[in-house]
Design an enzyme around this catalytic site. Structure first.
Site, mmCIF file in Angstrom:
data_model
loop_
_atom_site.group_PDB
_atom_site.id
_atom_site.type_symbol
_atom_site.label_atom_id
_atom_site.label_comp_id
_atom_site.label_asym_id
_atom_site.label_seq_id
_atom_site.Cartn_x
_atom_site.Cartn_y
_atom_site.Cartn_z
ATOM 1 N N LYS A 258 6.353 -5.888 -1.281
ATOM 2 C CA LYS A 258 7.604 -5.194 -0.998
ATOM 3 C C LYS A 258 8.781 -5.813 -1.743
ATOM 4 C CE LYS A 258 6.110 -3.157 3.288
ATOM 5 N NZ LYS A 258 5.597 -3.500 4.584
HETATM 6 N N1 GLU Z 1 0.785 -1.255 9.122
HETATM 7 C C1 GLU Z 1 -0.183 -1.682 8.170
HETATM 8 C C2 GLU Z 1 0.494 -1.921 6.827
HETATM 9 O O1 GLU Z 1 1.571 -1.429 6.593
HETATM 10 C C3 GLU Z 1 -1.282 -0.655 7.962
HETATM 11 C C4 GLU Z 1 -2.203 -0.648 9.115
HETATM 12 C C5 GLU Z 1 -3.400 0.265 8.978
HETATM 13 O O2 GLU Z 1 -3.358 1.217 8.198
HETATM 14 O O3 GLU Z 1 -4.366 0.010 9.714
HETATM 15 O O4 GLU Z 1 -0.079 -2.626 6.024
#
Ligand code: GLU
Length: 330
Positions: A258
């Site tokens: 990010k």
């Molecule tokens: N929130 C997780 C991420 O942004 C993804 C979780 C998932 O897809 O299981 O990396």
């Protein structure tokens, strides 16, 4: 409550963490998750994984929704439009996670862990498990009642799930057959000492409660799957199918993060439409021969499971320059 099932019961989701701006790697994964569901006539859910309140910011949630809309990805349920399985932000779903933790605790599947960050860091020399994390050696698993009481005076514990010592197998919809032998990452935290629920627990509770039939996500989470399968089993829930999409990496083989502001979708969005990006992703991903611009609905014919790469996708600096030029950034 009645869940609006997509055709054939297919339900997919995209579950970003709003701790920064989405980048072109997220667009790649989101397109796969969306296209595989839409081609099957299924329903698509958007869930915001904002459990870590210190790192997640409302401004990133807004940017994320704007980025996805810009890409041309649509969803049937989500934080902006609601739906039968809401709320669609994890920080509003705490009660569900507490229930799951109580169920696991009652079944004797958890134990309090008092190990400090420093103690855990020292374990870095222990054998490594999933994603390079050291395998937790079970230090707090067999504390006596006296030791427990004494430690509880000093600090609040995290809660660890006892990883069953068995072989975990599953068929990944993109990566093929997978097998994880014990300890498969070892005992892992489901609730942090500060009370924040861990990703592994929340994702299982939510995917089950939201009726997700296939989880499509980045391959960085492939080795989380045995942990999640263990939680499904312990909670008596039926696991979804899993498909992990290889990550896209730069010339040095580094995955995007990010912090790479230039590759943020928000930057491209200020400068043009999504077609150049989608075509570029399909091209570097080996799905089309030339980087021809395409809209998301055209990508449906191209982002097909049989063509998905199984290895990390690398783009060169030359590739990248080509993309940035399209957006007047190089
Ligand atoms: N929130 C997780 C991420 O942004 C993804 C979780 C998932 O897809 O299981 O990396």
């Amino acid at each position: 409550m009645e869940i609006s099932i997509g055709k054939g019961g297919v339900r997919g989701r995209f579950a970003p963490t709003p701790s920064g701006l989405l980048h072109i790697g997220h667009a790649w994964t989101a397109l796969w998750a969306w296209a595989l569901v839409r081609r099957a006539g299924g329903a698509f859910v958007l869930r915001i994984e904002d459990l870590d309140t210190a790192r997640c910011k409302p401004a990133y949630v807004e940017a994320c929704l704007a980025d996805l809309r810009w890409l041309g990805i649509d969803w049937d349920e989500g934080p902006d439009i609601g739906g039968p399985c809401g709320p669609y932000r994890q920080r509003d779903r705490q009660a569900l996670y507490e229930q799951a933790v109580a169920q696991l605790a009652a079944a004797g599947r958890l134990y309090p862990c008092f190990c400090s960050r420093a103690e855990l860091a020292r374990l870095a020399h222990a054998p490594h498990g999933l994603a390079g994390d050291p395998v937790y050696p079970g230090t707090c698993r067999h504390l006596t009642a006296d030791e427990l009481a004494e430690r509880a005076q000093r600090k609040p514990p995290s809660l660890r799930f006892i990883m069953p010592a068995k072989v975990w197998r599953f068929e990944d919809g993109i990566m093929g057959p997978q097998r994880y032998d014990p300890p498969a990452g070892g005992d892992f935290v489901v609730r942090r000492a500060d009370g924040v629920m861990a990703y592994q627990l929340a994702v299982v509770v939510d995917d089950a409660a939201m009726g997700v039939s296939e989880v499509v996500r980045g391959a960085d989470l492939l080795d989380s799957t045995p942990r999640q399968l263990a939680l499904y089993e312990a909670l008596g829930l039926r696991p979804p199918a899993f498909s992990h999409v290889p990550l896209i990496c730069d010339e040095q083989g580094r995955r995007l993060a990010k912090r790479d502001g230039d590759l943020a979708l928000a930057s491209l969005r200020q400068r043009g439409g999504p077609q150049a990006l989608i075509g570029w992703l399909a091209w570097v991903g080996g799905l089309i021969a030339q980087p021809e611009p395409m809209a998301a609905h055209e990508a449906l014919a191209v982002f097909v499971r049989e063509r998905a790469p199984r290895e990390a996708v690398r783009f060169s600096n030359l590739h990248l320059r080509q993309l940035l030029q399209r957006y007047g950034m190089a």
